[in-house]
Design a protein around this motif. Structure first.
Motif, PDB file in Angstrom:
ATOM      1  N   UNK A  91       0.830  -1.202   0.000  1.00 16.24           N
ATOM      2  CA  UNK A  91       0.000   0.000   0.000  1.00 16.24           C
ATOM      3  C   UNK A  91       0.865   1.251   0.000  1.00 16.24           C
ATOM      4  N   UNK A  92       1.888   1.244   0.840  1.00 18.52           N
ATOM      5  CA  UNK A  92       2.755   2.423   0.944  1.00 18.52           C
ATOM      6  C   UNK A  92       3.527   2.627  -0.356  1.00 18.52           C
ATOM      7  N   UNK A  95       1.454   3.779  -3.354  1.00 21.77           N
ATOM      8  CA  UNK A  95       0.879   5.113  -3.262  1.00 21.77           C
ATOM      9  C   UNK A  95       1.926   6.196  -3.472  1.00 21.77           C
ATOM     10  N   UNK A  96       3.141   5.948  -3.115  1.00 12.73           N
ATOM     11  CA  UNK A  96       4.192   6.941  -3.316  1.00 12.73           C
ATOM     12  C   UNK A  96       5.443   6.211  -3.823  1.00 12.73           C
ATOM     13  N   UNK A  98       8.169   7.187  -4.530  1.00  9.36           N
ATOM     14  CA  UNK A  98       9.439   7.673  -4.005  1.00  9.36           C
ATOM     15  C   UNK A  98       9.778   7.086  -2.636  1.00  9.36           C
ATOM     16  N   UNK A  99       8.815   6.368  -2.057  1.00  7.50           N
ATOM     17  CA  UNK A  99       9.112   5.682  -0.808  1.00  7.50           C
ATOM     18  C   UNK A  99       9.902   4.426  -1.143  1.00  7.50           C
ATOM     19  N   UNK A 100      11.053   4.295  -0.513  1.00  6.36           N
ATOM     20  CA  UNK A 100      11.845   3.107  -0.779  1.00  6.36           C
ATOM     21  C   UNK A 100      11.089   1.866  -0.321  1.00  6.36           C
ATOM     22  N   UNK A 103      11.795   0.766   3.126  1.00  2.00           N
ATOM     23  CA  UNK A 103      11.173   1.543   4.198  1.00  2.00           C
ATOM     24  C   UNK A 103       9.735   1.074   4.409  1.00  2.00           C
TER      25      UNK A 103
ATOM     26  N   UNK B   9      12.227   9.913   4.674  1.00  3.36           N
ATOM     27  CA  UNK B   9      11.643   8.652   4.207  1.00  3.36           C
ATOM     28  C   UNK B   9      10.481   8.218   5.105  1.00  3.36           C
ATOM     29  N   UNK B  12       7.510  10.377   4.316  1.00  5.52           N
ATOM     30  CA  UNK B  12       6.889   9.961   3.046  1.00  5.52           C
ATOM     31  C   UNK B  12       6.052   8.695   3.243  1.00  5.52           C
ATOM     32  N   UNK B  13       6.615   7.749   3.979  1.00  5.51           N
ATOM     33  CA  UNK B  13       5.896   6.492   4.197  1.00  5.51           C
ATOM     34  C   UNK B  13       4.605   6.730   4.977  1.00  5.51           C
ATOM     35  N   UNK B  16       2.103   8.451   2.746  1.00 10.21           N
ATOM     36  CA  UNK B  16       1.531   7.493   1.800  1.00 10.21           C
ATOM     37  C   UNK B  16       0.445   6.657   2.463  1.00 10.21           C
ATOM     38  N   UNK B  17       0.711   6.289   3.712  1.00 11.56           N
ATOM     39  CA  UNK B  17      -0.298   5.515   4.432  1.00 11.56           C
ATOM     40  C   UNK B  17      -1.537   6.349   4.699  1.00 11.56           C
ATOM     41  N   UNK B  19      -2.686   8.820   3.164  1.00  8.82           N
ATOM     42  CA  UNK B  19      -3.450   9.149   1.960  1.00  8.82           C
ATOM     43  C   UNK B  19      -4.241   7.961   1.421  1.00  8.82           C
ATOM     44  N   UNK B  20      -3.971   6.783   1.943  1.00  8.01           N
ATOM     45  CA  UNK B  20      -4.772   5.626   1.524  1.00  8.01           C
ATOM     46  C   UNK B  20      -5.968   5.411   2.442  1.00  8.01           C
TER      47      UNK B  20
END
Lengths: 163, 291
Positions: A91-92, A95-96, A98-100, A103, B9, B12-13, B16-17, B19-20
């Protein structure tokens, strides 16, 4: 990020309306998007039914505590943890971009407590003291969870660098 | 990777979470809520478990129901999935005795609760070990029924049941199939009860309770029974015993283990529950252990 309205809600429904989006985001960080809305709803209904919300000195903190407890219970599925971690990480990542991926996987493997502390710190910009108040733990424990989470994430990333 | 890159990072993670996250559900009309415990495992299940480990029962007379132990705690880490992870958690922050490096004193405090445990029954405590404590036995002489092929120091000394002199300790090793094994023992001057086996992930994950019992029928415990619980579900904050005769006992587990002394020579019939820090029932089971 969250922002405070100038007028504080006074009824349970108003409280829910005001905080439910943030609470669902918080629950998502612990249980993933598929269960988050149910977790928040169940927690809110429990608080409304017991009239605890109406009596609470800090209803927002109580809502977070209740959602945290419900989310942990929902997380407890005995045999699907690894599958859930994989889906969570995906999911992470999706959605992005650019997220490694390392991570995302490492975040998915954090304990619910660590994820909750990370989320409230990095997304809600809360201090350890506030996070502690919202989760019902000491600020020392919050710092401990954050330190362990960061250590774990750093180790994961460092391994990725050397691989 | 420096701190700033790491923070970026993580942010961002987390974003991303967030936003879901789905839309909230409309708040339903409130109705009275009751905690519903998980389905209770009936006696048949318990005794079926005993039958499966009949070999161990044979060397542990009067043991009502047996399961290998483990640990839990205020889940400050993910639930371990391997013996190594579990052992690391158990001994993290422990104190190795200077004069006996084969002993590590487990320093994990009991988990906290956001309710008063005394509402649920009479509290019993496992007191922490101090540097003056030594196990009542050592690795070389430990006589664990079902003992693994090889035991590996150190012994993890967890605590002493208040008022009973009973110690709780754990030891790991390798069993006859070369698989990692864990042994737990609760022991007093005369009474010793122990069990070894693989780390039981379903118990750690809250699917069931593991109970090890020593009853008055054993000559070494004529006046009381002892009930040991482990591995407790990872987020257990309180163990509650409700006997059918009305007696109730509670304990905040230490290092994911709980040990109760139940006075009297009567049979132990009742219900054991593991509660989380908010008094939510994680798992609940009936037990029926004869004197």
């Amino acid at each position: 990020m969250t922002s405070e309205a100038s007028t504080e809600p006074t009824t349970d429904a108003e409280l829910y309306a005001k905080y439910s989006h943030a609470l669902v985001a918080f629950a998502t960080s612990i249980v993933g998007p598929s269960m988050a809305a149910d977790v928040v709803h169940d927690a809110a209904v429990s608080l409304v039914s017991s009239q605890a919300l109406a009596r609470a000195h800090d209803p927002r903190a109580l809502l977070y505590k209740a959602v945290f407890a419900k989310a942990k219970s929902a997380q407890r599925s005995a045999f699907r943890r690894r599958d859930r971690e994989r889906r969570f990480a995906a999911t992470i990542v999706t959605h992005d971009p650019e997220v490694l991926p390392e991570v995302a996987i490492a975040v998915a493997k954090l304990s619910p407590q660590q994820r909750a502390c990370v989320f409230l710190t990095y997304w809600e910009d809360m201090t350890p003291q506030t996070v502690g108040d919202f989760l019902g733990i000491s600020d020392g424990t919050v710092k401990h969870h954050l330190a362990r989470a960061r250590k774990r994430l750093r180790e994961t990333l460092d391994q990725g660098d050397t691989a | 990777m420096n701190d700033q890159q790491l923070d970026e990072q993580i942010t961002r993670a987390v974003r991303a979470l967030a936003e879901t996250s789905p839309e909230p559900l409309p708040l339903a009309a409130a109705t009275p809520q009751h905690r519903s415990p998980r389905p209770i495992l009936v006696f048949a299940g318990a005794f079926a478990a005993v039958a499966l480990i009949a070999g161990l029962v044979a060397v542990l007379p009067r043991i009502g129901r047996i399961a290998p132990f483990g640990s839990t705690g205020p889940a400050d880490t993910a639930v371990p999935t391997t013996m190594e992870e579990y052992w690391t958690w158990l001994t993290d922050g422990g104190l190795v005795l200077e004069d006996n490096p084969d002993v590590v004193l487990v320093r994990r405090p009991p988990p906290g609760t956001r309710f008063d445990p005394r509402e649920y029954g009479e509290p019993q405590r496992i007191l922490p070990v101090s540097s003056g404590d030594n196990p009542l036995w050592d690795v070389a002489t430990a006589n664990f029924p079902g003992r693994p092929r090889q035991l590996t120091p150190p012994v993890a000394l967890i605590g002493t049941l208040e008022g009973s002199g009973m110690q709780v300790a754990a030891l790991r090793g390798v069993d006859f199939t070369e698989e990692p094994a864990l042994c737990v023992q609760f022991a007093g001057d005369e009474l010793v009860s122990s069990i070894c086996g693989p780390l039981e992930l379903d118990a750690l994950n809250g699917a069931r309770l593991s109970i090890l019992a020593q009853t008055p029928g054993d000559r070494s415990s004529p006046e009381a029974s002892f009930l040991f619980f482990g591995p407790l579900p990872w987020d257990t904050a309180l163990v509650v015993i409700r006997l059918d005769d009305g007696r109730r006992y509670v304990q905040q587990p230490r290092a994911g283990m709980a040990l109760f002394r139940i006075p009297g020579p009567t049979a132990l019939i009742g219900t054991a529950s593991a509660l989380d820090a908010d008094a939510g029932t994680i798992v609940e089971e009936r037990f029926n252990i004869g004197p």
